[in-house]
Design a protein around this motif. Structure first.
Motif, PDB file in Angstrom:
ATOM      1  N   PRO A 108       0.805  -1.225   0.000  1.00 44.96           N
ATOM      2  CA  PRO A 108       0.000   0.000   0.000  1.00 44.96           C
ATOM      3  C   PRO A 108       0.839   1.276   0.000  1.00 44.96           C
ATOM      4  O   PRO A 108       0.430   2.290  -0.579  1.00 44.96           O
ATOM      5  CB  PRO A 108      -0.825  -0.114   1.292  1.00 44.96           C
ATOM      6  N   LEU A 109       2.011   1.230   0.635  1.00 43.56           N
ATOM      7  CA  LEU A 109       2.878   2.410   0.630  1.00 43.56           C
ATOM      8  C   LEU A 109       3.406   2.698  -0.773  1.00 43.56           C
ATOM      9  O   LEU A 109       3.450   3.852  -1.204  1.00 43.56           O
ATOM     10  CB  LEU A 109       4.041   2.202   1.600  1.00 43.56           C
ATOM     11  N   VAL A 110       3.790   1.650  -1.482  1.00 44.77           N
ATOM     12  CA  VAL A 110       4.260   1.833  -2.859  1.00 44.77           C
ATOM     13  C   VAL A 110       3.115   2.313  -3.749  1.00 44.77           C
ATOM     14  O   VAL A 110       3.291   3.192  -4.604  1.00 44.77           O
ATOM     15  CB  VAL A 110       4.860   0.522  -3.391  1.00 44.77           C
ATOM     16  N   PHE A 111       1.937   1.751  -3.546  1.00 44.19           N
ATOM     17  CA  PHE A 111       0.756   2.165  -4.306  1.00 44.19           C
ATOM     18  C   PHE A 111       0.466   3.652  -4.061  1.00 44.19           C
ATOM     19  O   PHE A 111       0.135   4.406  -4.981  1.00 44.19           O
ATOM     20  CB  PHE A 111      -0.438   1.313  -3.881  1.00 44.19           C
ATOM     21  N   THR A 112       0.611   4.074  -2.813  1.00 43.96           N
ATOM     22  CA  THR A 112       0.402   5.489  -2.476  1.00 43.96           C
ATOM     23  C   THR A 112       1.402   6.371  -3.199  1.00 43.96           C
ATOM     24  O   THR A 112       1.050   7.457  -3.698  1.00 43.96           O
ATOM     25  CB  THR A 112       0.529   5.689  -0.958  1.00 43.96           C
ATOM     26  N   MET A 147      -4.570   0.931   5.032  1.00 44.67           N
ATOM     27  CA  MET A 147      -3.426   1.382   5.809  1.00 44.67           C
ATOM     28  C   MET A 147      -3.815   1.699   7.251  1.00 44.67           C
ATOM     29  O   MET A 147      -3.046   1.437   8.181  1.00 44.67           O
ATOM     30  CB  MET A 147      -2.776   2.592   5.131  1.00 44.67           C
ATOM     31  N   LYS A 148      -5.012   2.221   7.457  1.00 45.07           N
ATOM     32  CA  LYS A 148      -5.441   2.486   8.829  1.00 45.07           C
ATOM     33  C   LYS A 148      -5.517   1.187   9.629  1.00 45.07           C
ATOM     34  O   LYS A 148      -5.043   1.117  10.771  1.00 45.07           O
ATOM     35  CB  LYS A 148      -6.796   3.186   8.851  1.00 45.07           C
ATOM     36  N   ALA A 149      -6.079   0.151   9.035  1.00 43.95           N
ATOM     37  CA  ALA A 149      -6.178  -1.134   9.733  1.00 43.95           C
ATOM     38  C   ALA A 149      -4.786  -1.683  10.052  1.00 43.95           C
ATOM     39  O   ALA A 149      -4.547  -2.189  11.157  1.00 43.95           O
ATOM     40  CB  ALA A 149      -6.961  -2.125   8.883  1.00 43.95           C
ATOM     41  N   GLN A 150      -3.864  -1.563   9.114  1.00 44.48           N
ATOM     42  CA  GLN A 150      -2.522  -2.094   9.320  1.00 44.48           C
ATOM     43  C   GLN A 150      -1.792  -1.371  10.450  1.00 44.48           C
ATOM     44  O   GLN A 150      -1.181  -2.005  11.324  1.00 44.48           O
ATOM     45  CB  GLN A 150      -1.717  -1.980   8.024  1.00 44.48           C
ATOM     46  N   TYR A 151      -1.858  -0.054  10.430  1.00 43.89           N
ATOM     47  CA  TYR A 151      -1.097   0.700  11.429  1.00 43.89           C
ATOM     48  C   TYR A 151      -1.818   0.759  12.773  1.00 43.89           C
ATOM     49  O   TYR A 151      -1.165   0.913  13.809  1.00 43.89           O
ATOM     50  CB  TYR A 151      -0.706   2.068  10.876  1.00 43.89           C
ATOM     51  N   ASP A 152      -3.121   0.596  12.777  1.00 45.76           N
ATOM     52  CA  ASP A 152      -3.824   0.406  14.044  1.00 45.76           C
ATOM     53  C   ASP A 152      -3.340  -0.880  14.709  1.00 45.76           C
ATOM     54  O   ASP A 152      -3.132  -0.932  15.932  1.00 45.76           O
ATOM     55  CB  ASP A 152      -5.335   0.333  13.826  1.00 45.76           C
TER      56      ASP A 152
END
Length: 223
Positions: A108-112, A147-152
């Motif tokens: 997701p970071l690369v996609f962002t 990303m919110k779910a991952q970093y939560d």
């Protein structure tokens, strides 16, 4: 002598940090990104066919993929360090985060990053609203909540211990450092993630981390 083929501003910084934590002697061959495309230079293909970094050479053999390199380095030089004993709960946590870094957190970071470039890329004026609408739809439909779910989840994990596999730092923390740094660099950790913020400061303060920065050269994270 182990050689690290290190691309500037890249995830290969983690391999340098791992080697510094272990006190392993190594050489660094540094590569600069193409000024226009920001991609790795063509000469990296002479090291490995995919032409990406990190890549290491050790005893005449080439190793690619960060997780595979970490496991090789720990097997060859770790002497039990930076990896919990197999069969323990800490080892299960270690193995999860070792694979989650590249398998779950980085895509997701690369996609962002790609979405950011689409929104700012030169294009005819009539195409800009369309590009921004597509990027916005992808953010709202997938990236933001993923990303919110991952970093939560990461925040909750760090509520219970200072490191991802318990009270001691492991190679799982080293491989997860880039997703954490990239997340914070793009504003993801500004509020609501105090454990992640403290974790970031904790690992960046380590002497081995600082020595790796000195060996690798300037280090600017993706935006």
């Amino acid at each position: 002598m182990l050689t690290v083929h290190h691309l500037e501003n890249s995830r290969s910084q983690r391999i340098l940090w791992l080697l510094e934590e272990l006190g392993v002697s190594y050489d660094v061959k540094r590569y600069e990104r193409d000024k226009e495309s920001n991609l790795a230079p063509a000469e990296l293909k002479a090291v490995h066919p995919l032409g990406k970094s990190p890549v290491i050479e050790d005893n005449g053999k080439v190793f690619a993929e960060t997780g595979a390199m970490i496991e090789h380095i720990l097997d060859a030089y770790g002497r039990g360090r930076l990896r919990p004993s197999a069969g323990t709960p800490a080892f299960d946590d270690y193995r999860y985060w070792l694979h989650a870094a590249e398998g779950t957190y980085m895509p997701p970071l690369v996609f962002t990053l790609f979405m950011n470039r689409i929104e700012t890329a030169p294009m005819p004026f009539f195409a800009k609203p369309i590009a921004k609408k597509i990027a916005q739809s992808i953010r709202e439909g997938y990236l933001n909540h993923t990303m919110k779910a991952q970093y939560d989840f990461l925040e909750a994990t760090l509520e219970n211990s200072p490191w991802l596999a318990g009270d001691d730092i492991t190679a799982a923390d080293i491989i997860m450092s880039f997703p954490v740094e990239a997340f914070v660099a793009r504003g993801g950790g500004e509020e609501g993630y105090p454990n992640i913020a403290a974790y970031l400061m904790r690992f960046q303060a380590r002497p081995a981390y600082q020595r790796a920065l000195e060996r690798g050269g300037p280090y600017a994270l993706m935006k």
